[in-house]
Design a protein around this motif. Structure first.
Motif, PDB file in Angstrom:
ATOM      1  N   ALA A   1     -58.931 -20.598  61.057  1.00 38.32           N
ATOM      2  CA  ALA A   1     -58.754 -19.363  60.966  1.00 38.32           C
ATOM      3  C   ALA A   1     -57.341 -19.089  61.501  1.00 38.32           C
ATOM      4  CB  ALA A   1     -59.850 -18.602  61.768  1.00 38.32           C
ATOM      5  N   ARG A   2     -56.649 -20.188  62.189  1.00 38.39           N
ATOM      6  CA  ARG A   2     -55.266 -19.859  62.842  1.00 38.39           C
ATOM      7  C   ARG A   2     -54.265 -19.929  61.866  1.00 38.39           C
ATOM      8  NH1 ARG A   2     -57.118 -22.625  67.498  1.00 38.39           N
ATOM      9  NH2 ARG A   2     -56.503 -24.491  66.567  1.00 38.39           N
TER      10      ARG A   2
ATOM     11  N   PRO B   1     -51.634 -19.197  58.766  1.00 41.24           N
ATOM     12  CA  PRO B   1     -51.478 -17.750  58.199  1.00 41.24           C
ATOM     13  C   PRO B   1     -52.132 -17.369  57.076  1.00 41.24           C
ATOM     14  CG  PRO B   1     -49.623 -19.335  58.504  1.00 41.24           C
ATOM     15  CD  PRO B   1     -50.954 -20.113  59.039  1.00 41.24           C
TER      16      PRO B   1
ATOM     17  N   ALA C   1     -64.838 -16.704  50.993  1.00 42.40           N
ATOM     18  CA  ALA C   1     -64.086 -16.605  51.995  1.00 42.40           C
ATOM     19  C   ALA C   1     -63.170 -17.792  52.404  1.00 42.40           C
ATOM     20  CB  ALA C   1     -64.622 -15.791  53.246  1.00 42.40           C
ATOM     21  N   ARG C   2     -61.964 -17.699  52.454  1.00 40.31           N
ATOM     22  CA  ARG C   2     -60.891 -18.711  52.576  1.00 40.31           C
ATOM     23  C   ARG C   2     -61.481 -19.456  53.887  1.00 40.31           C
ATOM     24  NH1 ARG C   2     -55.237 -19.273  50.187  1.00 40.31           N
ATOM     25  NH2 ARG C   2     -54.965 -21.274  50.360  1.00 40.31           N
ATOM     26  N   PRO C   3     -61.397 -18.698  55.217  1.00 42.37           N
ATOM     27  CA  PRO C   3     -61.938 -19.350  56.451  1.00 42.37           C
ATOM     28  C   PRO C   3     -62.998 -20.227  56.459  1.00 42.37           C
ATOM     29  CG  PRO C   3     -61.491 -16.938  56.715  1.00 42.37           C
ATOM     30  CD  PRO C   3     -61.348 -17.251  55.234  1.00 42.37           C
ATOM     31  N   LEU C   4     -63.971 -19.890  55.622  1.00 43.88           N
ATOM     32  CA  LEU C   4     -65.239 -20.656  55.581  1.00 43.88           C
ATOM     33  C   LEU C   4     -64.914 -21.941  54.733  1.00 43.88           C
ATOM     34  CD1 LEU C   4     -67.827 -17.980  54.567  1.00 43.88           C
ATOM     35  CD2 LEU C   4     -67.788 -18.995  56.983  1.00 43.88           C
TER      36      LEU C   4
ATOM     37  N   ALA D   1     -54.688 -18.243  56.131  1.00 47.97           N
ATOM     38  CA  ALA D   1     -56.393 -18.327  56.120  1.00 47.97           C
ATOM     39  C   ALA D   1     -57.218 -17.026  55.418  1.00 47.97           C
ATOM     40  CB  ALA D   1     -56.781 -18.456  57.640  1.00 47.97           C
ATOM     41  N   TRP D   2     -56.662 -16.054  55.815  1.00 47.05           N
ATOM     42  CA  TRP D   2     -57.299 -14.580  55.228  1.00 47.05           C
ATOM     43  C   TRP D   2     -56.617 -14.216  53.986  1.00 47.05           C
ATOM     44  CZ3 TRP D   2     -61.548 -13.611  57.831  1.00 47.05           C
ATOM     45  CH2 TRP D   2     -61.443 -14.167  59.372  1.00 47.05           C
ATOM     46  N   THR D   3     -55.734 -15.039  53.198  1.00 46.07           N
ATOM     47  CA  THR D   3     -55.554 -14.706  51.871  1.00 46.07           C
ATOM     48  C   THR D   3     -56.456 -15.016  50.857  1.00 46.07           C
ATOM     49  OG1 THR D   3     -54.293 -16.603  51.542  1.00 46.07           O
ATOM     50  CG2 THR D   3     -53.143 -14.678  52.761  1.00 46.07           C
ATOM     51  N   VAL D   4     -56.039 -14.575  49.468  1.00 44.97           N
ATOM     52  CA  VAL D   4     -56.938 -15.147  48.584  1.00 44.97           C
ATOM     53  C   VAL D   4     -56.791 -16.519  48.091  1.00 44.97           C
ATOM     54  CG1 VAL D   4     -57.227 -14.699  45.952  1.00 44.97           C
ATOM     55  CG2 VAL D   4     -56.519 -12.634  47.340  1.00 44.97           C
ATOM     56  N   PRO D   5     -57.939 -17.091  47.990  1.00 42.81           N
ATOM     57  CA  PRO D   5     -57.961 -18.617  47.824  1.00 42.81           C
ATOM     58  C   PRO D   5     -57.768 -18.717  46.531  1.00 42.81           C
ATOM     59  CG  PRO D   5     -60.103 -17.928  48.078  1.00 42.81           C
ATOM     60  CD  PRO D   5     -59.248 -16.935  48.381  1.00 42.81           C
TER      61      PRO D   5
ATOM     62  N   ALA E   1     -62.898 -24.203  56.998  1.00 41.93           N
ATOM     63  CA  ALA E   1     -63.679 -24.698  57.919  1.00 41.93           C
ATOM     64  C   ALA E   1     -64.376 -25.633  57.700  1.00 41.93           C
ATOM     65  CB  ALA E   1     -64.527 -23.584  58.589  1.00 41.93           C
TER      66      ALA E   1
END
Lengths: 457, 457
Positions: A132-133, A135, A338-341, A137-141, A344
């Motif tokens: 999640a850290r 940058p 979700a990219r963070p998942l 991580a929250w964009t469109v994968p 991770a």
């Protein structure tokens, strides 16, 4: 002091206070409560958290804690909906069983997810913190998924990365895949007993499950051929490795016939490979995908069973035009995962501790099964069951005339949750069964659980 | 030194090396590469990361870096699939546009997600780090969603928490909701122009979109009534607040008539409220849900547009029997919503910085729109457009005889990505349009982008 009971006490008294106040009213400050109630600040905080969780109060950072607006009191007349909606095609009986978490005093042999002691919780936490850290991580994968994750699944399943498509968990993958291949109203062969989540989604999508019997070696080829001929089905759903609920494995000598029979029918095979890493022995048979020579097998996998139910990351492996159709419907169903998942998941499965986790998991499940088999042999000589080769559930055949729902009701009264077998089949069966799941019950609890079961029969 | 170009150089030479080695061969150690290539360890690591990302190599912690197994070379004959699958019902044109990330040298007025500068990335990271640390973070959440999150959505939308159901993002919610209410083959009224993702999912589900015209005040009541009568539809899809693509708002005086017309038709209204927090002005009109007196309005919301596209968390607000049907199909579609995402969402929206984020976002979008309007008025006097009241896209009407696809192709050649209008409608239109999105383009880039557009007309 600051223990569970004091938290409960403070929670109860604060709920009482909130009940006497109007919506929006401010509660006393935490400092004030600490003084008034003579407990620690941690206790007060945990009590407030509990009240926020159940919607009694809301906290506004910096402002304080306030009484939440009360729940709906006026009931609106929605009977017109019952006319507009008509009969429901949605079937959920089986699915919901997997989600219901029984209260702590109940022995849980119903839920199909690992208990906390077997989940790599701390590894998941640090993997997610790292992921999640980043940058991005929250964009469109990438639409098909994060490349490292696709590569990892490809290596695990003996596929090419380009044929791997990342999905939001196994259920999401199965829902998209099974709706991609044949139109509503079509028959779909299902090797039974089988996962209720798939039976539910087939029926909910207007598809017609057609049962094909299995034995200790998996689906029976001669009956599979008959089922294809009789139904005209062009789709077969199968769990070749550690099937849910009986833990069976499709034997080596049946793999080729099954593929040939499907080929003669011009049919696809959806291989649900959810339990790949849940074997009890040293080796696991390769995915059916490895024997596939013409893009007939579509393999679905998931990490939630082997890590934690909330790691909603799975994949579909498909080759040929069907891969594009599945990807297309997946975008329509939920755009992206979700990219963070995903990140991770990469951190988790490529991390140093992963293989150790798998070994520990396999040993723990094996030990639970041994305890369960021993207790069943001692307490229930009148029942029979095939020994599961992997996974975490056992398929117990009940004596003639015994009703599975009735037994499940009785065990529940005695503090044991089990799975009624009827959710795992799609037609009448000669004998009733129970699904005994050892994912969420400890080895130590098993003898007591089986005693309860024996007493309920 | 350790900059982007050296990383690229090292990546290229390592890829060349990997190309000469067989699958599974071990690459030199990082220390060795640092020495041989005369660059820093960070550069080497980033190069290896890039090669892992594109599947050229795989790293095994503790063991080293190895050449990945090469991608499929033998092509299997999958033509039988084309017979088995038949014509495809799946439509994805519009959906994929939202996911494609153009290369960095392209001005992006196509993508419907905030660029990194407007995403609360660091807040998302810390919110997730906190959420993922909780021991229960990876367990099964309450099936309807984490209570704090349901409470927050309820307060935002003027609903009761018990009527809020958490979903994996807005698209997942819309897919489940729209398939829950009417059977395949049914007509569904869609206020056009509208979100391609919904048009795609309606068609993919075998539902028949029926266009209902809108103007600056939203859907036109008299034509809505006509459409219900003519089609017999029992479902209307609407974006009352900052509609995509034209940013219009359903005017106050039309809200009551729209609800009454739907009531006379015995129909549901699905309110897609995705842009609630993307207004440019000081106030935002309440959700249509607030005017609903009989459970007719089903409201879908999502956090991905206002935070980051990978925060796949949304909700459905529904009352009456339809709420149970939607929940049931949602379980069948994807069981649960990953708990860490739900908990991170709670941390984010209840955190101190959230309101500041919303204010900054509103101001930034307003400034971008001003820059866009000014540039369009100067460069494209022959085009017209309604000024968006919120959201991040503008609906540009092209001069007669101009083809939207052709213009989009020309702008793309000149380094500008725009959205062809035809993906946003479901039938022939009198004039062609372009969707100009200012979510992912900076205020400073806008004048140049509009110059490219003018040059392409």
């Amino acid at each position: 002091m600051d223990n569970g009971s004091s938290v409960q006490r403070v929670t109860a008294s604060l709920r009482e206070v909130a009940g006497t106040l109007p919506a929006g009213a401010k509660l006393p400050s935490s400092r004030r409560l600490v003084a008034d109630l003579g407990v620690g600040p941690v206790t007060v905080q945990r009590a407030i958290d509990a009240l926020v969780a159940d919607g009694t109060v809301v906290t506004r950072p910096g402002a304080g804690t306030f009484v939440a607006r009360s729940h709906r009191t006026v009931t609106v007349d929605t009977d017109w909906q019952r006319v507009a909606l008509g009969a429901s095609p949605v079937r959920t009986e089986g699915v919901l069983a997997a989600l219901t978490v029984p209260s702590h005093d109940v022995l849980d042999m119903a839920r199909g997810y690992l208990d906390l002691s077997l989940q790599p919780s701390s590894r998941l936490a640090s993997a997610m913190a790292r992921a999640a850290r980043r940058p991005e991580a929250w964009t469109v994968p990438p639409p098909a998924g994060v490349p490292e994750l696709r590569t990892w699944f490809a290596q695990q399943l003996g596929a090419d990365r380009d044929d791997v498509f990342i999905t939001p968990g196994g259920q999401g993958a199965l829902s998209t895949v099974l709706r991609s291949i044949v139109p509503a109203g079509s028959p779909v062969l299902v090797a039974v007993p089988s996962y209720p989540g798939v039976i539910s989604l087939l029926r909910s999508a207007g598809l017609v499950p057609v049962p094909v019997p299995t034995d200790a070696d998996g689906v029976r080829p001669e009956l599979l051929e008959r089922a294809f001929e009789q139904s005209g089905a062009r789709l077969l759903y199968l769990q070749p490795t550690y099937a849910n609920p009986d833990g069976s494995v499709l034997s080596t000598d049946r793999r080729r016939p099954v593929l040939e029979i499907a080929a003669r029918a011009g049919a696809f095979i959806v291989e649900d490979d959810f339990a790949r890493w849940l074997g009890h022995g040293p080796t696991t048979s390769p995915s059916l995908l490895r024997d596939d020579t013409d893009g007939r097998v579509i393999t679905v996998n998931s990490l939630s069973k082997v890590s934690g139910p909330s790691l909603r990351v799975g994949c579909v492996v498909a080759r040929g035009p069907v891969a594009r159709r599945i990807a297309g419907l997946s975008f329509v169903d939920h755009l992206i995962v979700a990219r963070p998942l995903q990140e991770a998941a990469v951190e988790l499965v490529t991390g140093a501790g992963w293989n150790a986790h798998l070994r520990g998991l396999s040993a723990a499940l094996g030990a639970r099964l041994d305890a369960l088999s021993t207790a069943l042999a001692r307490e229930l000589p009148e029942c029979s069951w095939p020994r599961p080769r992997g996974g975490f559930s056992l398929w117990l055949r009940l004596p003639r005339g015994v009703d599975d729902l009735e037994v499940a009701r009785r065990t529940r009264e005695r503090g044991l949750a089990v799975g009624p077998g009827r959710h795992y089949v799609v037609a009448e069966e000669d004998a009733a069964h129970l699904r005994l799941c050892y994912a969420a019950i400890t080895e130590q609890q098993i003898p007591a659980a089986v005693k309860v079961l024996a007493a309920s029969l």
